[in-house]
Design a protein around this motif. Structure first.
Motif, PDB file in Angstrom:
ATOM      1  N   GLY A 528       1.093 -15.212 -13.342  1.00  0.00           N
ATOM      2  CA  GLY A 528       0.007 -15.688 -13.204  1.00  0.00           C
ATOM      3  C   GLY A 528      -0.802 -15.101 -14.103  1.00  0.00           C
ATOM      4  O   GLY A 528      -1.514 -15.525 -14.849  1.00  0.00           O
ATOM      5  N   LEU A 529       0.015 -13.457 -14.761  1.00  0.00           N
ATOM      6  CA  LEU A 529      -0.665 -12.478 -15.909  1.00  0.00           C
ATOM      7  C   LEU A 529      -0.614 -13.281 -17.063  1.00  0.00           C
ATOM      8  O   LEU A 529      -0.143 -13.707 -17.431  1.00  0.00           O
ATOM      9  CB  LEU A 529      -0.370 -11.435 -15.308  1.00  0.00           C
ATOM     10  CG  LEU A 529      -0.887 -10.633 -14.268  1.00  0.00           C
ATOM     11  CD1 LEU A 529      -0.087  -9.470 -14.462  1.00  0.00           C
ATOM     12  CD2 LEU A 529      -2.431 -10.883 -14.204  1.00  0.00           C
ATOM     13  N   ASP A 530      -1.782 -13.025 -18.128  1.00  0.00           N
ATOM     14  CA  ASP A 530      -1.806 -13.794 -19.312  1.00  0.00           C
ATOM     15  C   ASP A 530      -2.262 -12.511 -20.009  1.00  0.00           C
ATOM     16  O   ASP A 530      -3.002 -12.389 -20.423  1.00  0.00           O
ATOM     17  CB  ASP A 530      -2.647 -14.915 -19.424  1.00  0.00           C
ATOM     18  CG  ASP A 530      -3.036 -15.383 -20.651  1.00  0.00           C
ATOM     19  OD1 ASP A 530      -1.679 -15.276 -21.352  1.00  0.00           O
ATOM     20  OD2 ASP A 530      -3.529 -16.341 -20.637  1.00  0.00           O
ATOM     21  N   VAL A 531      -1.107 -11.977 -20.894  1.00  0.00           N
ATOM     22  CA  VAL A 531      -1.193 -11.246 -21.744  1.00  0.00           C
ATOM     23  C   VAL A 531      -0.722 -11.482 -23.576  1.00  0.00           C
ATOM     24  O   VAL A 531      -0.095 -12.282 -23.665  1.00  0.00           O
ATOM     25  CB  VAL A 531      -0.682 -10.215 -21.683  1.00  0.00           C
ATOM     26  CG1 VAL A 531      -0.588  -8.800 -22.619  1.00  0.00           C
ATOM     27  CG2 VAL A 531      -0.993  -9.252 -20.588  1.00  0.00           C
ATOM     28  N   PRO A 532      -2.173 -11.567 -24.195  1.00  0.00           N
ATOM     29  CA  PRO A 532      -2.174 -11.972 -25.340  1.00  0.00           C
ATOM     30  C   PRO A 532      -0.989 -11.265 -25.840  1.00  0.00           C
ATOM     31  O   PRO A 532      -1.085 -10.476 -26.176  1.00  0.00           O
ATOM     32  CB  PRO A 532      -3.001 -11.897 -26.301  1.00  0.00           C
ATOM     33  CG  PRO A 532      -3.606 -10.874 -25.773  1.00  0.00           C
ATOM     34  CD  PRO A 532      -3.640 -10.592 -23.762  1.00  0.00           C
ATOM     35  N   ASN A 533      -0.087 -11.699 -27.090  1.00  0.00           N
ATOM     36  CA  ASN A 533       0.559 -11.470 -28.355  1.00  0.00           C
ATOM     37  C   ASN A 533       2.000 -11.481 -27.727  1.00  0.00           C
ATOM     38  O   ASN A 533       2.525 -10.759 -28.016  1.00  0.00           O
ATOM     39  CB  ASN A 533       0.268 -10.404 -29.090  1.00  0.00           C
ATOM     40  CG  ASN A 533      -0.627 -11.619 -29.907  1.00  0.00           C
ATOM     41  OD1 ASN A 533      -1.008 -12.335 -30.547  1.00  0.00           O
ATOM     42  ND2 ASN A 533      -2.309 -10.455 -29.958  1.00  0.00           N
ATOM     43  N   ILE A 534       2.778 -11.550 -26.844  1.00  0.00           N
ATOM     44  CA  ILE A 534       3.836 -11.682 -26.133  1.00  0.00           C
ATOM     45  C   ILE A 534       4.727 -11.891 -26.617  1.00  0.00           C
ATOM     46  O   ILE A 534       5.180 -13.237 -26.398  1.00  0.00           O
ATOM     47  CB  ILE A 534       4.127 -11.547 -24.518  1.00  0.00           C
ATOM     48  CG1 ILE A 534       2.552 -10.793 -23.586  1.00  0.00           C
ATOM     49  CG2 ILE A 534       5.716 -11.365 -24.009  1.00  0.00           C
ATOM     50  CD1 ILE A 534       3.361 -10.173 -22.070  1.00  0.00           C
ATOM     51  N   ASP A 535       5.916 -11.944 -27.233  1.00  0.00           N
ATOM     52  CA  ASP A 535       6.852 -12.003 -28.302  1.00  0.00           C
ATOM     53  C   ASP A 535       8.510 -12.137 -28.065  1.00  0.00           C
ATOM     54  O   ASP A 535       8.916 -13.336 -27.898  1.00  0.00           O
ATOM     55  CB  ASP A 535       7.286 -12.260 -29.398  1.00  0.00           C
ATOM     56  CG  ASP A 535       5.649 -11.822 -30.722  1.00  0.00           C
ATOM     57  OD1 ASP A 535       4.701 -12.855 -30.362  1.00  0.00           O
ATOM     58  OD2 ASP A 535       4.691 -11.015 -30.823  1.00  0.00           O
ATOM     59  N   LEU A 536       8.650 -11.473 -26.706  1.00  0.00           N
ATOM     60  CA  LEU A 536       9.635 -11.267 -25.645  1.00  0.00           C
ATOM     61  C   LEU A 536       9.783 -10.936 -24.835  1.00  0.00           C
ATOM     62  O   LEU A 536       9.055 -10.047 -24.223  1.00  0.00           O
ATOM     63  CB  LEU A 536      10.725 -10.385 -27.101  1.00  0.00           C
ATOM     64  CG  LEU A 536      11.925 -10.270 -26.777  1.00  0.00           C
ATOM     65  CD1 LEU A 536      12.896 -11.258 -26.690  1.00  0.00           C
ATOM     66  CD2 LEU A 536      12.633  -8.995 -27.601  1.00  0.00           C
ATOM     67  N   VAL A 537      10.930 -11.816 -24.523  1.00  0.00           N
ATOM     68  CA  VAL A 537      11.241 -10.945 -22.792  1.00  0.00           C
ATOM     69  C   VAL A 537      12.206 -10.669 -22.394  1.00  0.00           C
ATOM     70  O   VAL A 537      12.917 -11.728 -23.007  1.00  0.00           O
ATOM     71  CB  VAL A 537      10.172 -12.004 -21.928  1.00  0.00           C
ATOM     72  CG1 VAL A 537      10.216 -11.736 -20.413  1.00  0.00           C
ATOM     73  CG2 VAL A 537       8.507 -12.556 -21.699  1.00  0.00           C
ATOM     74  N   ILE A 538      12.448  -9.990 -22.396  1.00  0.00           N
ATOM     75  CA  ILE A 538      13.661  -9.462 -21.040  1.00  0.00           C
ATOM     76  C   ILE A 538      14.079  -9.303 -19.902  1.00  0.00           C
ATOM     77  O   ILE A 538      12.896  -8.573 -19.268  1.00  0.00           O
ATOM     78  CB  ILE A 538      14.398  -7.756 -22.400  1.00  0.00           C
ATOM     79  CG1 ILE A 538      14.033  -8.462 -23.587  1.00  0.00           C
ATOM     80  CG2 ILE A 538      15.367  -7.751 -22.140  1.00  0.00           C
ATOM     81  CD1 ILE A 538      14.621  -6.990 -24.495  1.00  0.00           C
ATOM     82  N   GLU A 539      14.969 -10.219 -19.690  1.00  0.00           N
ATOM     83  CA  GLU A 539      15.291  -9.973 -17.982  1.00  0.00           C
ATOM     84  C   GLU A 539      16.309  -8.605 -18.374  1.00  0.00           C
ATOM     85  O   GLU A 539      17.716  -9.246 -17.945  1.00  0.00           O
ATOM     86  CB  GLU A 539      15.220 -11.011 -18.118  1.00  0.00           C
ATOM     87  CG  GLU A 539      14.276 -11.755 -17.640  1.00  0.00           C
ATOM     88  CD  GLU A 539      14.768 -13.574 -16.391  1.00  0.00           C
ATOM     89  OE1 GLU A 539      14.327 -13.628 -15.658  1.00  0.00           O
ATOM     90  OE2 GLU A 539      15.026 -14.684 -17.358  1.00  0.00           O
ATOM     91  N   TYR A 540      16.008  -7.212 -17.998  1.00  0.00           N
ATOM     92  CA  TYR A 540      17.493  -6.311 -17.763  1.00  0.00           C
ATOM     93  C   TYR A 540      18.264  -6.951 -16.510  1.00  0.00           C
ATOM     94  O   TYR A 540      19.200  -6.892 -16.733  1.00  0.00           O
ATOM     95  CB  TYR A 540      16.539  -5.036 -18.012  1.00  0.00           C
ATOM     96  CG  TYR A 540      17.485  -3.625 -17.969  1.00  0.00           C
ATOM     97  CD1 TYR A 540      18.106  -4.516 -18.867  1.00  0.00           C
ATOM     98  CD2 TYR A 540      17.255  -2.514 -17.333  1.00  0.00           C
ATOM     99  CE1 TYR A 540      19.422  -2.894 -19.236  1.00  0.00           C
ATOM    100  CE2 TYR A 540      18.425  -2.180 -17.219  1.00  0.00           C
ATOM    101  CZ  TYR A 540      19.551  -2.276 -18.460  1.00  0.00           C
ATOM    102  OH  TYR A 540      20.221  -0.676 -18.541  1.00  0.00           O
ATOM    103  N   ASP A 541      16.880  -6.995 -15.319  1.00  0.00           N
ATOM    104  CA  ASP A 541      17.787  -7.868 -14.235  1.00  0.00           C
ATOM    105  C   ASP A 541      17.790  -8.348 -14.165  1.00  0.00           C
ATOM    106  O   ASP A 541      16.127  -8.846 -13.449  1.00  0.00           O
ATOM    107  CB  ASP A 541      17.441  -6.350 -12.830  1.00  0.00           C
ATOM    108  CG  ASP A 541      17.739  -4.569 -13.825  1.00  0.00           C
ATOM    109  OD1 ASP A 541      19.005  -4.439 -13.968  1.00  0.00           O
ATOM    110  OD2 ASP A 541      16.666  -3.770 -13.280  1.00  0.00           O
TER     111      ASP A 541
END
Length: 747
Positions: A528-541
């Protein structure tokens, strides 16, 4: 006989014909064994082949000394205490069992239309959906929201027109928070107008009309921030939060002053329902359960039942005097991006004949049965997804290579999130990525929440970097890892074991950061958290379930913007997770190899690129981290705790995915190298609890049910463990008051 040159050389034992091999019979078996050993020792002594380095008991050792076992291609160094293993990054790695599917190239890539963007249709304006002109004008002029999204359009029309329960479901980043907040604010504004027309004054003491429940404190804070921005057009409507992290006395003071809308976490609100008399629930007409499936996963079922039961009981009492415009029945809204197994259970707890409000590719038009509308919602269409096949040894260097490549060019990527499965692992990787970095100045620090408990407000206007005992030497600029002089990257960390003041200020600092930044976080940030300008999500685990995966990658590509997501998988059984990724029907699903990522990240900026150059650079970086861990006992302990926590978390995948994430197939030795450890897995152990964790044990639930402890307004968070030393002190004082009687001389 002539000599034909043949030499015969037979080696005959010296005792072959002189010593009798006596057979021992009779007596006890121990006596026979002793006699055998004595006879064998005599023969060996006579032959001069006794191994005098055997034990002092006279036992012989006819076998040659064991050769020290060396792992495949590894150099082994041993000492009297433990064996240290320095293995190569590029030897004896498992081979991938799947092959990439080559797609035919059709020329230029066709742009994908965003699926969660605001609608461009002029007829979809907010005024046409039933909102007041004041609120609609405020959205367009002050908040710069020109048009609603698809889920907002459907939800606002339904919730503004009827007082029926609703089941709200849409993909991540589609604006579900505004979808339920706007109708509530609009209805309360109408109530205030009708009260004024009836000669009644609408104040903060008029009553509590709406409650919004969220599973985490961070999400509650975000909802409260959005709500306050909406209420700036009607400042007479008062809102606040009750989420814990502070003394109940402060929360009771806010409730005593009066509220119209309350944002809370279930555990804290349930405690106030039982112990706070000033909390009046008789006028509550809107209840929202945000991220409802997560509420159930975190074990809030009993708290929800207690809250809903209290609402039902107090709603039956007649209001004196009656409030003009207040609906007779309560409306409950349940919303989430994923609602599957817990749908019927949640419906039985909170909803009564709900109307389904859903937006998705498989939407069933006109069907109001919630149980039959469980849909396989996918990620936003414009989100570009991918996965990386990375051997366990190379996980750490590949992550660094990916971040190096991501932030190589200034302005290409602003913010990235790296999801890690355990708090200990977050701490370790944060220290690795920020080692040798510069510390923030004192003027940039937030007060230590462990020392100063008066608040966590920022002391300056710049985005400051919070400090605290649980995050010592943290939140620094990672220049030494993947930052450069021309493109400095800030690194943050966030997990549930931090102080609440630190968690809040860290999230705010990351959101307000105007330069490139990386957040190392657990799943506390995934919902649910909304942070602006997140371009990449890495699921390391990899996530514990596919629903968690959908929420994680939903932190990017929000409100019609582009975004990328990548999950790390090891060769072997984990490659079966690719089929689960395909179940989400991604528009793009790109495969990446570890060598490809390492080459891009560790290749020199100039000159000829060769396999030897980037492989040597990656190896040197890995060895440098291992030496750094060995030189600092604190970081070595962090690495071991992170390794242990990761292995435990690996076993928590849902049962349907245990065949993919199989503990029996997990190579613990290779995995240890990804945590900069040179120990054998059997030697990796950390005694005691993690730093900053209380050493007192909580009282067993069965015992605490029979002992009632009086709680005052000064008590801290609900559910905190009783201080064992303080309890013993009070017991001794009680015994002295009784004349010296103790538990040992009673009776």
């Amino acid at each position: 006989m002539a000599d034909d040159g043949l030499l015969v050389n037979f080696d005959i034992p010296t005792d072959a014909f002189t010593i009798n091999h006596t057979t021992f019979k009779g007596g006890h078996w121990k006596d026979r064994l002793t006699a055998k050993k004595a006879a064998a020792y005599g023969r060996q002594k006579a032959a001069g082949i006794v191994n005098f380095q055997a034990s002092d008991r006279g036992e012989s050792d006819l076998r040659p000394a064991k050769r020290q076992k060396q792992s495949e291609g590894n150099h082994v160094a041993s000492n009297s205490l433990k064996r240290e293993v320095i293995s190569s990054l590029f030897t004896y790695n498992p081979v991938s069992s799947t092959k990439p599917v080559e797609k035919p190239s059709n020329g230029e890539e066709v742009p994908i239309e965003p699926s969660n963007a605001p609608e461009a249709d002029v007829l979809s304006s907010f005024t046409g959906l039933g909102l007041s002109t004041t609120l609609a004008s405020h959205l367009q002029r002050k908040l710069n929201i020109k048009a609603p999204t698809a889920i907002q359009r459907k939800a606002i029309q339904q919730l503004c027109a009827d007082d029926t329960d609703a089941f709200l479901q849409a993909e991540t980043g589609s604006g579900k928070t505004l979808a339920y907040l706007l109708p509530i604010v609009n209805r309360i504004m109408q109530i205030s107008k009708q009260m004024k027309a009836a000669g009644q004054n609408f104040t903060r003491e008029s009553g509590l009309f709406a409650i919004i429940l969220a599973p985490t404190r961070e999400l509650s804070k975000q909802i409260s921030t959005v709500l306050e921005s909406l209420l700036s057009c009607c400042p007479w409507v008062i809102t606040s939060t009750v989420i814990g992290g502070e003394k109940k006395k402060s929360e009771k003071a806010r409730l005593r002053k009066g509220l119209n809308i309350l944002v809370a976490t279930p555990g804290r609100l349930a405690d106030h329902v039982n112990s706070t008399d000033v909390l009046d629930l008789g006028k509550v007409r809107w209840l929202v359960l945000d991220e409802g499936d997560r509420l159930m996963e975190l074990g809030f079922e009993k708290d929800l039942q207690r809250i809903i039961g209290a609402l039902n009981m107090r709603a039956r009492k007649a209001l004196e005097p009656p409030i003009a415009g207040l609906p007779e029945k309560r409306t409950t809204v349940l919303c989430s991006a994923t609602l599957k197994a817990d749908v019927e259970q949640l419906q039985s707890i909170a909803l009564k004949q709900p109307v389904s409000i859903a937006v998705g590719a498989d939407e069933a038009a006109g069907n109001t049965d919630v149980a039959s509308q469980v849909q396989a919602f996918s990620a936003p269409a414009q989100l570009r997804q991918g996965y990386a096949i990375v051997p366990a040894k190379q996980r750490l260097v590949t992550l660094v290579a990916l971040l190096k490549q991501t932030f190589k060019r200034k302005g290409s990527v602003m913010k990235s999130i790296v999801f890690i499965d355990a708090a200990d692992s977050v701490d370790f990787h944060f220290e690795v990525l920020t080692r040798g970095a510069s510390q923030p100045t004192l003027s940039e620090n937030v007060a230590n929440p462990a020392v100063n408990t008066k608040g966590s407000e920022f002391r300056n206007t710049k985005p400051s970097i919070p400090q605290g005992q649980t995050i010592a030497e943290s939140h620094t600029e990672g220049r030494g890892t993947f930052s450069g002089k021309d493109n400095e990257v800030r690194v943050f960390r966030l997990h549930g074991s931090l102080h609440q003041a630190t968690r809040t200020s860290t999230l705010k600092a990351f959101s307000d950061c105007a330069q490139p930044a990386v957040l190392m976080a657990t799943d506390v940030f995934s919902r649910g958290l909304d942070v602006p300008n997140i371009d990449l999500v890495i699921e390391y685990d990899p996530p514990a379930s596919k629903d968690d995966h959908l929420h994680r990658i939903g932190r990017t590509a929000r409100a019609g913007k582009d975004g990328r997501a990548m999950v790390f998988l090891t060769p072997g059984c984990e490659e079966g997770y690719i089929n689960i990724l395909k179940e989400g029907r991604p528009r793009t699903l790109t495969r990446h190899e570890a060598d490809e990522l390492l080459k891009k990240g560790f290749s020199p900026a100039t000159g000829i690129v060769s396999a030897k150059s980037w492989a040597e650079a990656a190896t040197e970086w890995q060895l440098d981290v291992e030496r750094w861990a060995l030189e600092h006992p604190k970081h070595l302990e962090q690495a071991r705790r992170a390794y242990q926590s990761h292995v435990r978390a690996y076993a928590t995948h849902v049962s349907a995915e245990r065949g993919i994430f199989d503990m029996q197939q997990l190579h613990l030795g290779h995995l240890a190298k990804a945590f900069a450890l040179r120990d054998k897995p059997a030697n990796i152990g950390v005694p005691g609890q993690r730093p900053g964790k209380s050493t007192t044990k909580a009282r067993p639930r069965a015992a605490s049910a029979t002992v009632k402890r009086s709680r005052t307004d000064d008590d801290a968070d609900t559910g905190a463990a009783v201080d064992e030393a303080d309890a013993k002190r009070k017991m001794r004082e009680k015994m002295r008051a009784m004349g010296g009687v103790s538990e040992f001389n009673l009776g």
